[in-house]
Design a protein around this motif. Structure first.
Motif, PDB file in Angstrom:
ATOM      1  N   ARG A   1      33.690  30.249  42.780  1.00 10.64           N
ATOM      2  CA  ARG A   1      33.078  31.357  42.026  1.00 10.64           C
ATOM      3  C   ARG A   1      33.740  32.681  42.357  1.00 10.64           C
ATOM      4  O   ARG A   1      34.089  33.460  41.454  1.00 10.64           O
ATOM      5  N   ASP A   2      33.904  32.966  43.652  1.00 10.31           N
ATOM      6  CA  ASP A   2      34.481  34.246  44.060  1.00 10.31           C
ATOM      7  C   ASP A   2      35.907  34.410  43.551  1.00 10.31           C
ATOM      8  O   ASP A   2      36.322  35.513  43.180  1.00 10.31           O
ATOM      9  N   LEU A   3      36.650  33.321  43.513  1.00 10.62           N
ATOM     10  CA  LEU A   3      38.015  33.396  42.999  1.00 10.62           C
ATOM     11  C   LEU A   3      38.003  33.729  41.511  1.00 10.62           C
ATOM     12  O   LEU A   3      38.800  34.565  41.045  1.00 10.62           O
ATOM     13  N   ALA A   4      37.095  33.107  40.767  1.00 16.52           N
ATOM     14  CA  ALA A   4      37.002  33.392  39.325  1.00 16.52           C
ATOM     15  C   ALA A   4      36.612  34.849  39.092  1.00 16.52           C
ATOM     16  O   ALA A   4      37.172  35.527  38.223  1.00 16.52           O
ATOM     17  N   ILE A   5      35.662  35.348  39.872  1.00 15.11           N
ATOM     18  CA  ILE A   5      35.248  36.746  39.749  1.00 15.11           C
ATOM     19  C   ILE A   5      36.416  37.674  40.041  1.00 15.11           C
ATOM     20  O   ILE A   5      36.667  38.642  39.309  1.00 15.11           O
ATOM     21  N   CYS A   6      37.138  37.395  41.108  1.00 14.09           N
ATOM     22  CA  CYS A   6      38.276  38.230  41.503  1.00 14.09           C
ATOM     23  C   CYS A   6      39.325  38.298  40.392  1.00 14.09           C
ATOM     24  O   CYS A   6      39.803  39.375  40.047  1.00 14.09           O
ATOM     25  N   LEU A   7      39.648  37.154  39.817  1.00 15.20           N
ATOM     26  CA  LEU A   7      40.699  37.126  38.798  1.00 15.20           C
ATOM     27  C   LEU A   7      40.249  37.777  37.492  1.00 15.20           C
ATOM     28  O   LEU A   7      41.064  38.390  36.788  1.00 15.20           O
TER      29      LEU A   7
END
Length: 271
Positions: free
Chosen positions: A122-128
Motif C-alpha cells: 500500500r505505501d509503495l502505491a501511495i508513494c508512486l
C-alpha cells in the motif's frame, strides 16, 4: 471589541485565517498592556513600535506581514485607519523567487527503494501516485478505486476533488500502474476508497504524512518533485498546469526558480 471583530470583521474568512488574526490581535493587546494602553486607545506610534519590536525579536518577514495584515484589518474595523498610515513594514520574499522544496532524483529513488524493501504494498502505491501523478494530499485521500482505470498498456487516475472542485485526469506510468494493481489484488473488501488505513477505513491525510515521516520526508515535497521534474524537462506550461491542477501559470513558473542546492552547485563549479 475583539469578539465583535472576530464575529463581524472576519465573517466569511477561513477558520485558519480567523485563528491567525485572533492570535495576532491578542498578542498585540498583551504588548499594548505593557506599553500602558489598550485596544481602544492605541496610536499609530504604538503600531510602528510593535512592528519594530517584532523585527528586533527575530520574527520572519512572512510572520510580521501576517500580523500586520491582522492589525490593518482590526484598525479599519474599529475606525482607527489613521493608525495604519505610512507604517514601515519589511516585505517578505516573493514565493515566486524560490522553488518549492522537492526531492532530487537520488532522494526520490532512495525513498522508493526504502518503501519497496519494507514490503508494504500500500505505501509503495501511495508513494508512486504522489511522486508520479503530483496529486495533492487532500486529493489522494479522496481517490476511489473507480478513479484508477488500468489496462495492460495504459492507465489513468481521475482526480474528482481537485482544488476549486476542478476535475482532471493524470496518466499513470508503468511502475505506478503495477503498484496500484498489486495493492488492489490484496483488497477483498468492498470499501470504495482507493487507499485504506490499517484499520480498514479510508486513509486520512495525517496517516499518509505519518508514512513519510518515517523516512524524514514531507509528503508535499512529492507533488513538488513531480512538477519540478516536468518544468526541468521543458514541458509546455499549459501541459504542466493540466497535469498538476494549478489554475495559475505563475504558480508553475515558481517551480523554475533556482533552489538553494542549485545556487550552491553553481558557486561550487567556479573552482
Amino acid at each position: 471589541m475583539l469578539q465583535n471583530f472576530i464575529a463581524e470583521g472576519l465573517r466569511g474568512k477561513s477558520k485558519e485565517t480567523i485563528k491567525t488574526y485572533k492570535h495576532a490581535i491578542e498578542q498585540f493587546e498583551i504588548w499594548l498592556d505593557g506599553a500602558g494602553t489598550n485596544l481602544q486607545e492605541y496610536s499609530r506610534t504604538d503600531i510602528q513600535l510593535y512592528i519594530n519590536y517584532l523585527v528586533s525579536n527575530g520574527k520572519s518577514a512572512a510572520t510580521i506581514n501576517k500580523i500586520w495584515n491582522a492589525l490593518k484589518k482590526y484598525s479599519l474595523f474599529v475606525s482607527k485607519s489613521e493608525c495604519i498610515e505610512d507604517i514601515s513594514v519589511i516585505k517578505p520574499p516573493s514565493i515566486f523567487n524560490t522553488a518549492p522544496k522537492s526531492l532530487s532524483r537520488n532522494e526520490a529513488n532512495s525513498l522508493v527503494r526504502q518503501i519497496d524493501r519494507s514490503n508494504n504494498i500500500r505505501d509503495l502505491a501511495i508513494c508512486l501516485v504522489l511522486l508520479n501523478c503530483g496529486v495533492r494530499l487532500s486529493e489522494l485521500v479522496f481517490l476511489d478505486k473507480r478513479d484508477a482505470v488500468i489496462s495492460d498498456r495504459k492507465g489513468e487516475i481521475k482526480v474528482r476533488y481537485g482544488k476549486g472542485n476542478k476535475e482532471r485526469i493524470v496518466p499513470l506510468n508503468s511502475e505506478t500502474r503495477r503498484a496500484i494493481t498489486k495493492y488492489l489484488e490484496t483488497r477483498p473488501d468492498n470499501n470504495p476508497a482507493l487507499f485504506l488505513s490499517n484499520r480498514g477505513d479510508r486513509i486520512s491525510g495525517r496517516a499518509v504524512q505519518h508514512i513519510f515521516n518515517k523516512y524524514d520526508v514531507n509528503v508535499h515535497s512529492l507533488r513538488h518533485t513531480f512538477i519540478t521534474r516536468l518544468v526541468r524537462n521543458n514541458e509546455d506550461f499549459s501541459l504542466i498546469q493540466s497535469l498538476s491542477g494549478h489554475s495559475s501559470a505563475d504558480m508553475v513558473i515558481r517551480y523554475s526558480a533556482p533552489t538553494e542546492d542549485d545556487k550552491i552547485a553553481a558557486v561550487n563549479k567556479l573552482w
